[in-house]
Scaffold this motif. Sequence first.
Motif, short mmCIF file in Angstrom:
data_model
loop_
_atom_site.label_atom_id
_atom_site.label_comp_id
_atom_site.label_asym_id
_atom_site.label_seq_id
_atom_site.Cartn_x
_atom_site.Cartn_y
_atom_site.Cartn_z
N ALA A 78 -121.53 60.82 71.43
CA ALA A 78 -121.81 61.13 70.03
C ALA A 78 -122.04 62.63 69.84
O ALA A 78 -121.56 63.23 68.86
N GLY A 79 -122.75 63.27 70.77
CA GLY A 79 -122.96 64.70 70.68
C GLY A 79 -121.67 65.49 70.81
O GLY A 79 -121.45 66.46 70.08
N LEU A 80 -120.81 65.07 71.73
CA LEU A 80 -119.51 65.73 71.87
C LEU A 80 -118.65 65.56 70.63
O LEU A 80 -117.98 66.50 70.19
N LEU A 81 -118.67 64.37 70.06
CA LEU A 81 -117.90 64.12 68.85
C LEU A 81 -118.41 64.99 67.70
O LEU A 81 -117.63 65.58 66.94
N VAL A 128 -116.73 72.34 65.45
CA VAL A 128 -115.74 73.34 65.85
C VAL A 128 -114.52 73.28 64.95
O VAL A 128 -113.96 74.31 64.55
N GLN A 129 -114.11 72.06 64.60
CA GLN A 129 -112.93 71.89 63.74
C GLN A 129 -113.29 72.01 62.25
O GLN A 129 -112.41 71.87 61.41
N THR A 130 -114.55 72.26 61.96
CA THR A 130 -115.08 72.28 60.59
C THR A 130 -114.60 71.05 59.80
O THR A 130 -114.14 71.14 58.68
N SER A 131 -114.77 69.88 60.43
CA SER A 131 -114.40 68.62 59.81
C SER A 131 -115.64 67.77 59.59
O SER A 131 -116.24 67.28 60.56
N PHE A 132 -116.04 67.62 58.35
CA PHE A 132 -117.21 66.81 58.06
C PHE A 132 -116.97 65.35 58.42
O PHE A 132 -117.87 64.65 58.85
#
Length: 104
Positions: free
Chosen positions: A88-91, A97-101
Motif C-alpha cells: 500500500a505504501g509503494l502504491l 510520483v505520477q501525480t495521480s490522485f
Amino acid sequence: MGIVDPRLRNRAVVPEQHEIASRNVRVLTAAQPLGEANSPIIVSLVGLVGQHLASEPAGATLPVSLAVMRRFGRRTGYVAGATLGVVAGLLATIGIVQTSFLVF
C-alpha cells in the motif's frame, strides 16, 4: 552549522517565503493531530458499522486479522499484514510520483 549550504548563509529571507513557510508550519501543526486521530476513529467506526451490518452482533468487532492468524499462525498473519502495508505504501508512492490522485 555544517548543514547549511554556505552559498545560502548570507542570503536574506524574502518576506514572501517567510509567510509561505509560516503558513506551512501552521497547516502542518493543525494536520498532525487530525492524522493521528484517524486510527482510533476508524477502530470505533468499524465496530459500530460492523454491529449494524453483522447478522450476529457478537462477531461484529472480530478483526479479519484474527481469523487469518488463527488459520495460518501469528507469524504468517504478521508478515501478511506487513507485506500489505508495504504494498500500500509503494502504491501510494507511485501515485505521488505520477501525480495521480486515483492511484494514490
